[in-house]
Scaffold this motif. Structure first.
Motif, PDB file in Angstrom:
ATOM      1  N   LEU A   4       0.838  -1.189   0.000  1.00  0.00           N
ATOM      2  CA  LEU A   4       0.000   0.000   0.000  1.00  0.00           C
ATOM      3  C   LEU A   4       0.875   1.242   0.000  1.00  0.00           C
ATOM      4  O   LEU A   4       1.817   1.335   0.782  1.00  0.00           O
ATOM      5  CB  LEU A   4      -0.902  -0.012   1.237  1.00  0.00           C
ATOM      6  N   ILE A   5       0.569   2.192  -0.880  1.00  0.00           N
ATOM      7  CA  ILE A   5       1.263   3.482  -0.877  1.00  0.00           C
ATOM      8  C   ILE A   5       0.274   4.544  -0.414  1.00  0.00           C
ATOM      9  O   ILE A   5      -0.848   4.615  -0.908  1.00  0.00           O
ATOM     10  CB  ILE A   5       1.879   3.830  -2.255  1.00  0.00           C
ATOM     11  N   PHE A   6       0.681   5.327   0.565  1.00  0.00           N
ATOM     12  CA  PHE A   6      -0.144   6.379   1.164  1.00  0.00           C
ATOM     13  C   PHE A   6       0.323   7.718   0.607  1.00  0.00           C
ATOM     14  O   PHE A   6       1.474   8.099   0.784  1.00  0.00           O
ATOM     15  CB  PHE A   6       0.039   6.333   2.684  1.00  0.00           C
ATOM     16  N   ILE A   7      -0.588   8.424  -0.074  1.00  0.00           N
ATOM     17  CA  ILE A   7      -0.299   9.735  -0.655  1.00  0.00           C
ATOM     18  C   ILE A   7      -1.199  10.762   0.040  1.00  0.00           C
ATOM     19  O   ILE A   7      -2.395  10.536   0.200  1.00  0.00           O
ATOM     20  CB  ILE A   7      -0.555   9.743  -2.176  1.00  0.00           C
ATOM     21  N   GLY A   8      -0.617  11.876   0.454  1.00  0.00           N
ATOM     22  CA  GLY A   8      -1.378  12.878   1.202  1.00  0.00           C
ATOM     23  C   GLY A   8      -1.155  12.695   2.688  1.00  0.00           C
ATOM     24  O   GLY A   8      -2.078  12.721   3.489  1.00  0.00           O
ATOM     25  N   ILE A  27       0.446  -5.900   5.630  1.00  0.00           N
ATOM     26  CA  ILE A  27       0.560  -4.691   4.806  1.00  0.00           C
ATOM     27  C   ILE A  27       2.008  -4.244   4.761  1.00  0.00           C
ATOM     28  O   ILE A  27       2.656  -4.100   5.790  1.00  0.00           O
ATOM     29  CB  ILE A  27      -0.295  -3.551   5.386  1.00  0.00           C
ATOM     30  N   ARG A  28       2.493  -4.011   3.565  1.00  0.00           N
ATOM     31  CA  ARG A  28       3.819  -3.393   3.365  1.00  0.00           C
ATOM     32  C   ARG A  28       3.526  -1.946   2.993  1.00  0.00           C
ATOM     33  O   ARG A  28       2.958  -1.671   1.937  1.00  0.00           O
ATOM     34  CB  ARG A  28       4.564  -4.120   2.252  1.00  0.00           C
ATOM     35  N   LEU A  29       3.893  -1.007   3.863  1.00  0.00           N
ATOM     36  CA  LEU A  29       3.494   0.383   3.740  1.00  0.00           C
ATOM     37  C   LEU A  29       4.590   1.256   3.154  1.00  0.00           C
ATOM     38  O   LEU A  29       5.745   1.194   3.578  1.00  0.00           O
ATOM     39  CB  LEU A  29       3.095   0.921   5.125  1.00  0.00           C
ATOM     40  N   ASN A  46       9.982  -1.209   8.910  1.00  0.00           N
ATOM     41  CA  ASN A  46       9.631  -1.753   7.591  1.00  0.00           C
ATOM     42  C   ASN A  46       8.734  -0.826   6.774  1.00  0.00           C
ATOM     43  O   ASN A  46       8.117  -1.246   5.816  1.00  0.00           O
ATOM     44  CB  ASN A  46       8.979  -3.135   7.727  1.00  0.00           C
ATOM     45  N   VAL A  47       8.635   0.447   7.153  1.00  0.00           N
ATOM     46  CA  VAL A  47       7.878   1.426   6.367  1.00  0.00           C
ATOM     47  C   VAL A  47       8.851   2.136   5.442  1.00  0.00           C
ATOM     48  O   VAL A  47       9.864   2.667   5.871  1.00  0.00           O
ATOM     49  CB  VAL A  47       7.169   2.446   7.295  1.00  0.00           C
ATOM     50  N   HIS A  67       2.744  -1.489  -6.450  1.00  0.00           N
ATOM     51  CA  HIS A  67       1.881  -1.477  -5.272  1.00  0.00           C
ATOM     52  C   HIS A  67       0.531  -2.087  -5.643  1.00  0.00           C
ATOM     53  O   HIS A  67       0.157  -2.123  -6.813  1.00  0.00           O
ATOM     54  CB  HIS A  67       1.701  -0.049  -4.739  1.00  0.00           C
ATOM     55  N   ASP A  68      -0.190  -2.553  -4.638  1.00  0.00           N
ATOM     56  CA  ASP A  68      -1.520  -3.128  -4.857  1.00  0.00           C
ATOM     57  C   ASP A  68      -2.625  -2.106  -4.628  1.00  0.00           C
ATOM     58  O   ASP A  68      -3.678  -2.172  -5.253  1.00  0.00           O
ATOM     59  CB  ASP A  68      -1.750  -4.312  -3.906  1.00  0.00           C
TER      60      ASP A  68
END
Length: 193
Positions: A4-8, A27-29, A46-47, A67-68
Motif C-alpha cells: 500500500l502506498i499512502f499519498i497525502g 501490509i507493506r506500507l 519496515n515502512v 503497489h496493490d
C-alpha cells in the motif's frame, strides 16, 4: 502481503491511519511525502518513505509501480495531483484506490468550499479504477465510538466520527475489496445531530 502506498500524508488523520497500518503484518506500507516533510518519523522500520511531489507525474509513476493499493488523503488543492495519480495508476496497472474525501461532495446545492473536492472525487470516479471514496461527516480526536456507514445517496444525519475509528472501516474495505469497490461511503455517528 498487500503493498500500500499512502499519498497525502498530512494532518492528524494521516497519523492515526499510519499508526494503525504499521501494526498490520499483512501490509507493506510506503509513504509518499513532500520533501518539506523530511523529518517525518515512523515507529516501524519496515515502512518505506519516498520523497516526491504529487504534481510530478514521473515521481508518482515510479512510486506507485508495484503497489496493490493507493490510499489518498485529499485536500482541496489536490486537483492536479488526483489526475496525476489516476494516470500513473493506469500506466503502472495499479487498479485499487481508497480515498478520504469530505462528506458533502454529492449533496446539492454544493457549497463553494466543497466544489474542488467534488471535482477530485469525480476525477477518481470517472477514472476507470477500482475506487472506494470514504466521506466522514466530521472528524474528532475522541476515542472509539459506534459509527454508521451509508451510501452516497443516503445522506447521513449523524455528526462527527473519531479519526481513530476510521481505520477499522479502511481495513474492512481493504479486506472485502469486491464489497466496497466503486462505492462512495459516508461514515458518521448515528443520531448525533
Amino acid at each position: 502481503m498487500k503493498k500500500l502506498i499512502f499519498i497525502g500524508v498530512n494532518g492528524d488523520l494521516a497519523n492515526h491511519v499510519i499508526e494503525e497500518l504499521q501494526t498490520q503484518s499483512n501490509i507493506r506500507l510506503t509513504l509518499f511525502l513532500r520533501p518539506a516533510k523530511r523529518g517525518f518519523k515512523t515507529n516501524v522500520d519496515n515502512v518505506r518513505i519516498i520523497e516526491g511531489d504529487s504534481q510530478d507525474h514521473r515521481a508518482l509513476t515510479r512510486s506507485i509501480a508495484r503497489h496493490d493499493i493507493v490510499f489518498l488523503n485529499l485536500t482541496g488543492h489536490s486537483g492536479e495531483a488526483s489526475r496525476n495519480i489516476t494516470t500513473a495508476m493506469k500506466e503502472t496497472h495499479v487498479k485499487r484506490i481508497i480515498v478520504i474525501c469530505p462528506i458533502a461532495v454529492y449533496e446539492t446545492p454544493l457549497t463553494p468550499i466543497v466544489i474542488p473536492y467534488k471535482k477530485i472525487a469525480d476525477t477518481i470516479r470517472n477514472s476507470g479504477l477500482e475506487y472506494t471514496i470514504i466521506q466522514p461527516t466530521w472528524l474528532t480526536c475522541t476515542g472509539r465510538l459506534h459509527y454508521k456507514v451509508t451510501g452516497e445517496v443516503e445522506f447521513e444525519k449523524g455528526m462527527a466520527i473519531s479519526q481513530i475509528q476510521l481505520f477499522p472501516l479502511i481495513n474492512k474495505i481493504m479486506e472485502a475489496h469486491e464489497k466496497y469497490m466503486l462505492k462512495n461511503l459516508q461514515a458518521s455517528i448515528p443520531n448525533s445531530q
